[in-house]
Write a protein that holds these residues in place. Sequence first.
Motif, PDB file in Angstrom:
ATOM      1  N   TYR A   1      23.213  23.673 -38.682  1.00  0.00           N
ATOM      2  CA  TYR A   1      21.838  22.951 -38.119  1.00  0.00           C
ATOM      3  C   TYR A   1      21.150  24.678 -38.079  1.00  0.00           C
ATOM      4  CZ  TYR A   1      18.078  22.478 -34.869  1.00  0.00           C
ATOM      5  OH  TYR A   1      17.350  22.577 -34.532  1.00  0.00           O
ATOM      6  N   GLU A   2      22.121  26.055 -38.100  1.00  0.00           N
ATOM      7  CA  GLU A   2      21.350  26.540 -38.098  1.00  0.00           C
ATOM      8  C   GLU A   2      21.042  27.773 -39.411  1.00  0.00           C
ATOM      9  OE1 GLU A   2      23.832  26.294 -35.687  1.00  0.00           O
ATOM     10  OE2 GLU A   2      23.460  27.172 -34.010  1.00  0.00           O
ATOM     11  N   GLN A   3      21.795  27.136 -40.224  1.00  0.00           N
ATOM     12  CA  GLN A   3      21.737  27.497 -41.860  1.00  0.00           C
ATOM     13  C   GLN A   3      20.063  26.282 -41.997  1.00  0.00           C
ATOM     14  OE1 GLN A   3      26.158  27.776 -42.745  1.00  0.00           O
ATOM     15  NE2 GLN A   3      25.016  28.322 -45.065  1.00  0.00           N
ATOM     16  N   VAL A   4      20.550  25.744 -41.825  1.00  0.00           N
ATOM     17  CA  VAL A   4      19.296  25.051 -42.213  1.00  0.00           C
ATOM     18  C   VAL A   4      17.485  25.439 -41.618  1.00  0.00           C
ATOM     19  CG1 VAL A   4      17.701  22.641 -41.802  1.00  0.00           C
ATOM     20  CG2 VAL A   4      19.981  22.599 -42.716  1.00  0.00           C
ATOM     21  N   VAL A   5      17.827  25.912 -39.914  1.00  0.00           N
ATOM     22  CA  VAL A   5      16.639  26.503 -40.022  1.00  0.00           C
ATOM     23  C   VAL A   5      16.450  27.853 -40.261  1.00  0.00           C
ATOM     24  CG1 VAL A   5      15.726  27.629 -37.437  1.00  0.00           C
ATOM     25  CG2 VAL A   5      16.834  24.987 -37.479  1.00  0.00           C
ATOM     26  N   ILE A   6      17.542  28.245 -40.653  1.00  0.00           N
ATOM     27  CA  ILE A   6      17.073  29.781 -41.593  1.00  0.00           C
ATOM     28  C   ILE A   6      17.124  29.641 -42.768  1.00  0.00           C
ATOM     29  CG2 ILE A   6      17.726  32.199 -41.951  1.00  0.00           C
ATOM     30  CD1 ILE A   6      19.930  31.439 -39.182  1.00  0.00           C
ATOM     31  N   SER A   7      17.254  28.342 -43.480  1.00  0.00           N
ATOM     32  CA  SER A   7      16.268  28.574 -44.563  1.00  0.00           C
ATOM     33  C   SER A   7      14.563  28.682 -45.039  1.00  0.00           C
ATOM     34  CB  SER A   7      17.607  27.310 -45.591  1.00  0.00           C
ATOM     35  OG  SER A   7      16.943  26.808 -46.535  1.00  0.00           O
ATOM     36  N   LYS A   8      14.359  27.789 -44.322  1.00  0.00           N
ATOM     37  CA  LYS A   8      12.686  28.145 -44.061  1.00  0.00           C
ATOM     38  C   LYS A   8      11.846  29.167 -44.448  1.00  0.00           C
ATOM     39  CE  LYS A   8      12.779  23.318 -42.772  1.00  0.00           C
ATOM     40  NZ  LYS A   8      13.828  22.875 -41.985  1.00  0.00           N
TER      41      LYS A   8
ATOM     42  N   TYR B   1      26.283  34.740 -45.862  1.00  0.00           N
ATOM     43  CA  TYR B   1      26.759  34.849 -47.715  1.00  0.00           C
ATOM     44  C   TYR B   1      25.793  33.668 -48.423  1.00  0.00           C
ATOM     45  CZ  TYR B   1      30.475  35.046 -50.989  1.00  0.00           C
ATOM     46  OH  TYR B   1      31.504  34.337 -52.238  1.00  0.00           O
ATOM     47  N   GLN B   2      26.573  32.738 -47.961  1.00  0.00           N
ATOM     48  CA  GLN B   2      25.813  31.397 -48.793  1.00  0.00           C
ATOM     49  C   GLN B   2      24.155  31.121 -48.960  1.00  0.00           C
ATOM     50  OE1 GLN B   2      26.931  28.144 -46.265  1.00  0.00           O
ATOM     51  NE2 GLN B   2      28.781  29.162 -46.843  1.00  0.00           N
ATOM     52  N   LEU B   3      23.245  31.920 -48.158  1.00  0.00           N
ATOM     53  CA  LEU B   3      22.198  31.996 -47.284  1.00  0.00           C
ATOM     54  C   LEU B   3      21.388  33.369 -48.443  1.00  0.00           C
ATOM     55  CD1 LEU B   3      21.173  31.070 -44.191  1.00  0.00           C
ATOM     56  CD2 LEU B   3      20.684  29.406 -46.834  1.00  0.00           C
ATOM     57  N   LEU B   4      22.633  34.006 -49.139  1.00  0.00           N
ATOM     58  CA  LEU B   4      22.263  35.157 -50.386  1.00  0.00           C
ATOM     59  C   LEU B   4      21.942  34.446 -51.413  1.00  0.00           C
ATOM     60  CD1 LEU B   4      23.551  38.373 -48.905  1.00  0.00           C
ATOM     61  CD2 LEU B   4      21.285  37.515 -48.591  1.00  0.00           C
ATOM     62  N   GLY B   5      22.570  33.585 -51.653  1.00  0.00           N
ATOM     63  CA  GLY B   5      22.392  32.752 -52.698  1.00  0.00           C
ATOM     64  C   GLY B   5      21.794  31.570 -52.888  1.00  0.00           C
ATOM     65  N   GLN B   6      21.912  31.072 -54.760  1.00  0.00           N
ATOM     66  CA  GLN B   6      21.038  30.270 -54.771  1.00  0.00           C
ATOM     67  C   GLN B   6      21.148  28.921 -53.364  1.00  0.00           C
ATOM     68  OE1 GLN B   6      20.977  29.111 -59.253  1.00  0.00           O
ATOM     69  NE2 GLN B   6      22.785  30.325 -59.635  1.00  0.00           N
ATOM     70  N   TYR B   7      21.970  28.499 -53.099  1.00  0.00           N
ATOM     71  CA  TYR B   7      22.465  27.189 -52.515  1.00  0.00           C
ATOM     72  C   TYR B   7      23.338  26.936 -51.491  1.00  0.00           C
ATOM     73  CZ  TYR B   7      23.418  24.270 -57.090  1.00  0.00           C
ATOM     74  OH  TYR B   7      23.912  24.080 -57.146  1.00  0.00           O
ATOM     75  N   TYR B   8      23.430  26.063 -50.805  1.00  0.00           N
ATOM     76  CA  TYR B   8      24.525  25.923 -49.752  1.00  0.00           C
ATOM     77  C   TYR B   8      24.257  23.953 -49.716  1.00  0.00           C
ATOM     78  CZ  TYR B   8      27.565  24.736 -45.756  1.00  0.00           C
ATOM     79  OH  TYR B   8      28.280  23.944 -45.176  1.00  0.00           O
ATOM     80  N   ILE B   9      25.602  23.273 -50.465  1.00  0.00           N
ATOM     81  CA  ILE B   9      25.114  22.515 -50.248  1.00  0.00           C
ATOM     82  C   ILE B   9      26.246  22.025 -48.904  1.00  0.00           C
ATOM     83  CG2 ILE B   9      25.820  19.636 -50.540  1.00  0.00           C
ATOM     84  CD1 ILE B   9      23.969  21.214 -52.399  1.00  0.00           C
ATOM     85  N   GLY B  10      24.956  21.125 -47.927  1.00  0.00           N
ATOM     86  CA  GLY B  10      25.705  21.273 -45.969  1.00  0.00           C
ATOM     87  C   GLY B  10      26.688  19.721 -46.481  1.00  0.00           C
ATOM     88  N   ALA B  11      27.573  20.623 -45.150  1.00  0.00           N
ATOM     89  CA  ALA B  11      28.260  19.144 -44.966  1.00  0.00           C
ATOM     90  C   ALA B  11      27.794  17.852 -45.059  1.00  0.00           C
ATOM     91  CB  ALA B  11      29.253  19.422 -43.363  1.00  0.00           C
ATOM     92  N   HIS B  12      27.216  17.273 -45.364  1.00  0.00           N
ATOM     93  CA  HIS B  12      26.347  15.894 -44.745  1.00  0.00           C
ATOM     94  C   HIS B  12      25.598  15.671 -46.170  1.00  0.00           C
ATOM     95  CE1 HIS B  12      28.189  15.210 -40.848  1.00  0.00           C
ATOM     96  NE2 HIS B  12      27.098  16.364 -40.687  1.00  0.00           N
ATOM     97  N   GLY B  13      25.868  17.008 -47.569  1.00  0.00           N
ATOM     98  CA  GLY B  13      25.004  16.295 -48.665  1.00  0.00           C
ATOM     99  C   GLY B  13      23.875  16.891 -49.132  1.00  0.00           C
ATOM    100  N   GLU B  14      23.061  17.202 -47.848  1.00  0.00           N
ATOM    101  CA  GLU B  14      22.065  18.234 -47.907  1.00  0.00           C
ATOM    102  C   GLU B  14      21.515  19.603 -48.117  1.00  0.00           C
ATOM    103  OE1 GLU B  14      23.857  18.270 -45.260  1.00  0.00           O
ATOM    104  OE2 GLU B  14      23.752  19.447 -44.179  1.00  0.00           O
ATOM    105  N   LYS B  15      20.975  19.970 -49.705  1.00  0.00           N
ATOM    106  CA  LYS B  15      20.831  20.724 -50.358  1.00  0.00           C
ATOM    107  C   LYS B  15      19.993  22.466 -49.344  1.00  0.00           C
ATOM    108  CE  LYS B  15      20.059  22.530 -55.015  1.00  0.00           C
ATOM    109  NZ  LYS B  15      19.211  22.881 -56.485  1.00  0.00           N
TER     110      LYS B  15
ATOM    111  N   PRO C   1      18.205  25.498 -49.345  1.00  0.00           N
ATOM    112  CA  PRO C   1      17.891  26.604 -50.346  1.00  0.00           C
ATOM    113  C   PRO C   1      17.911  27.980 -49.706  1.00  0.00           C
ATOM    114  CG  PRO C   1      16.151  25.252 -50.210  1.00  0.00           C
ATOM    115  CD  PRO C   1      17.308  25.329 -48.489  1.00  0.00           C
ATOM    116  N   GLY C   2      18.922  28.994 -50.663  1.00  0.00           N
ATOM    117  CA  GLY C   2      19.113  30.518 -50.424  1.00  0.00           C
ATOM    118  C   GLY C   2      17.854  30.680 -50.981  1.00  0.00           C
ATOM    119  N   ILE C   3      18.206  32.559 -50.752  1.00  0.00           N
ATOM    120  CA  ILE C   3      17.124  33.421 -51.834  1.00  0.00           C
ATOM    121  C   ILE C   3      17.341  33.594 -52.816  1.00  0.00           C
ATOM    122  CG2 ILE C   3      15.987  34.026 -48.957  1.00  0.00           C
ATOM    123  CD1 ILE C   3      17.385  36.634 -49.680  1.00  0.00           C
TER     124      ILE C   3
END
Length: 242
Positions: free
Chosen positions: A63-70, A96-110, A112-114
């Motif tokens: 959840y926090e990763q989605v907020v931060i991703s934006k 670590y995941q957010l410094l990369g290209q993307y992370y597919i979350g536990a519910h399949g949502e993509k 984006p990282g940076i």
Amino acid sequence: MELNFAHLYGDLMNTYGDLGNILVLKYYAEQLGIKVNVDLVSLDTPFDANKYHFVLFGGGQDYEQVVISKDIQNKADSLTNYIENGGPLLAVCGGYQLLGQYYIGAHGEKIPGISALSHYTLSQDHNRFIGNIEIHNDAFDENYYGFENHNGMTFLGDEEQPLGHVVSGHGNNGQDGTEGAIYKNTFCSYFHGPILTHNAPITRRLLKAAIHAADPDADLTPVDELDIQNAAVDVPEAKHNF
Ligand code: GLN
């Protein structure tokens, strides 16, 4: 000397006590007579790549990763500059995941990282990698010890070296035997909690890099004289898969 540390999204990515790494690095810096200032750099706060000598980006939940991703897209250029210029950074799990290209979350949502680093992270079905982990870094001939807890399976890019190869545990993806990533002075890992309390080689390397970033002429030998623990924390073996 004064060092400026940034705790990136420390108010959101704080589930696992990764903050301990800042406290530990600050403690050892102060033993050397160095003053440390710590800033929380979070939502809607610019990241000043020229100000900081160490950055911690800890782990958190999807959840926090989605907020931060934006929000982090606004900091992508400055964080990438910091990394490319050799700024010392420790990123753990979700960070670590957010410094990369993307992370597919536990519910399949993509999510984006940076793309500051070129790894990407997939999810696994109904499973998490949880438990104590030991790895070996071949280049430095060092062993590191930690505790991992992640759904994500991370695959490294060509420019990244693993932090180590798995001796016991799961690591980046449970398949290729790698754990974490090293690129310049950016260190990434799935090891949670204050890993710098008991992985002395990483602690010394980051502290030297931070001091060097503040003053390229500084004498780094006192860092080698610090008494820093280097051993697995003695906890009962934990191997749970859900
Ligand atoms: N949500 C991510 C995962 O499960 C990161 C979790 C974490 O930071 N521990 O892979």
